[in-house]
Design an enzyme around this catalytic site. Structure first.
Site, PDB file in Angstrom:
ATOM      1  N   ARG A 265      -2.239  30.936 -26.650  1.00 30.77           N
ATOM      2  CA  ARG A 265      -2.408  31.979 -25.139  1.00 30.77           C
ATOM      3  C   ARG A 265      -4.099  31.855 -25.279  1.00 30.77           C
ATOM      4  O   ARG A 265      -4.680  32.802 -25.968  1.00 30.77           O
ATOM      5  CB  ARG A 265      -1.605  33.425 -26.110  1.00 30.77           C
ATOM      6  N   GLU A 294      -7.250  32.093 -14.979  1.00 33.45           N
ATOM      7  CA  GLU A 294      -6.868  31.084 -14.528  1.00 33.45           C
ATOM      8  C   GLU A 294      -6.229  30.686 -12.762  1.00 33.45           C
ATOM      9  O   GLU A 294      -5.454  32.089 -12.142  1.00 33.45           O
ATOM     10  CB  GLU A 294      -5.703  30.607 -15.125  1.00 33.45           C
ATOM     11  N   HIS A 313      -4.835  23.908 -18.232  1.00 29.13           N
ATOM     12  CA  HIS A 313      -3.674  24.882 -19.013  1.00 29.13           C
ATOM     13  C   HIS A 313      -2.735  23.671 -19.149  1.00 29.13           C
ATOM     14  O   HIS A 313      -1.322  23.935 -18.428  1.00 29.13           O
ATOM     15  CB  HIS A 313      -3.068  26.639 -18.285  1.00 29.13           C
TER      16      HIS A 313
END
Length: 365
Positions: A265, A294, A313
């Site tokens: 994270r 993001e 990600h």
């Protein structure tokens, strides 16, 4: 004969509602009478943006999904992946008794409110553990061996041989790898690194030292891990207590030849402190799959650095991780409704509530 349930399954661009329906029909056929199917967000990029905001701020920031508004009044089970499950959802589903999400994170579920209302919450652990642990080792190698940078050079007409770490490009053998967090993913990373001949240090105050040693690793305190490790890989969960777990102090302890890897994270790391250390080359580099914002903004400082490997990600995104997760969830719920022992109940105190006990008895009779 058991009473048949109406259930709602709400997928998204990552796992469609139709896949949840197939899993429900496979494992819950003895319990369901009606399945209503929807998808919360079908645009991939919008999904990434919306789920990231929910992970930061909680499910209450989102409006109630349209399927819940239209079909939720008499449904007793709700399952999905990233669909926000808030107090507003509970208001719209007065008969709801079971909520399930096919992920380990519970940021999109208001668990406290669910417990207060006697709603049992399921998640699943390990659905993407193999994927993330594979990716972690890959990102570690990509950063220290300049794999992505060499690829980029060739694609752009170059043949680059010099890099910011050219004076100390490492082999893994003989190095120390520090793992922050020793849950399922951290343990898999340790296992997969065992073949590289590294010493594996572990910092996790919630795991007993015997368990860590039993996995062939060495338990250490946080300061020792940051001082001695050649690679530091993060595998802790994000909470109020772990936010900015890696800050200026921790980074200052790292060797100038050490690398930080984060596939967990973004909030575990103080991004400003990391950017400063990379900019000033106080550490060798970083491999990052998660970010506070993001996608990265065009003016992100990360894009200006030559000692960081950036990915979008995707550490947990493999075919197997996605396709297996609805089945793991529905199988666990099926075990519970069948009177067997489930693995993934979050708020077990609900099981002792008289109203829930009466509901369960009606389903199982």
């Amino acid at each position: 004969m058991s009473r048949k349930l109406k259930i709602l399954v709400i997928g998204d661009a990552m796992i469609l509602g139709s896949e949840f329906k197939q899993a429900a029909e496979k494992y819950l056929s003895n319990f369901i009478g009606e399945v209503k199917v929807g998808d919360w967000e079908t645009d991939w990029q919008k999904l990434q943006n919306r789920r990231l905001e929910v992970e930061k701020k909680g499910p209450e920031i989102e409006e109630v999904d349209a399927l819940i508004q239209s079909e939720g009044k008499d449904a007793e089970l709700l399952a999905g992946l990233f669909v926000p499950i808030s107090s507003k959802v509970f208001d719209a589903m007065p008969k709801l008794r079971i909520v399930g999400v096919s992920r380990a994170g519970l940021e999109n579920v208001n668990v406290k409110e669910a417990t207060k209302r006697g709603i049992l919450v399921f998640n699943i652990e390990g659905r993407n553990a193999e994927a993330v642990s594979d990716f972690t080792v890959g990102l570690m190698l990509a950063e220290c061996r300049n794999i992505a940078r060499a690829h980029y050079s060739i694609k752009n007409g170059g043949w680059r041989k010099e890099f910011s770490n050219s004076d100390w490009v490492p082999e893994l053998k003989g190095k120390k790898v520090g793992l922050v967090g020793f849950g399922y993913i951290g343990r898999l990373v340790a296992q997969k690194l065992s073949g590289f001949g590294v010493t594996r240090l572990v910092y996790d105050p919630f795991v007993d030292e015997e368990t860590i040693r039993g996995a062939g690793c060495i338990p250490v305190d946080k300061e020792t891990l940051f001082k001695e490790s050649d690679f530091i890989s993060l595998h802790a969960r994000l909470s109020e207590s772990t936010k900015n777990l890696v800050g200026e102090k921790e980074i200052s302890l790292m060797k100038p030849t050490a690398y930080l890897i984060n596939t967990a994270r973004a909030g575990l790391v103080d991004e400003n402190a990391l950017l400063a250390a990379l900019r000033e080359k106080r550490i060798a580099g970083a491999g990052l799959d998660v970010f506070n914002f993001e996608p990265l903004k065009p003016d992100s400082e990360f894009l200006k650095l030559d000692n960081v490997t950036l990915t979008t990600h995707i550490a947990g995104t493999t075919k197997e991780a996605l396709t297996r997760s609805p089945e793991i969830l529905m199988e666990d719920i099926s075990k519970f409704l069948s009177g067997q022992k489930p693995r993934f109940i979050i708020n077990r105190e609900v099981l002792e509530m008289p109203e829930f006990k009466n509901w369960l008895a009606g389903v199982q009779q």
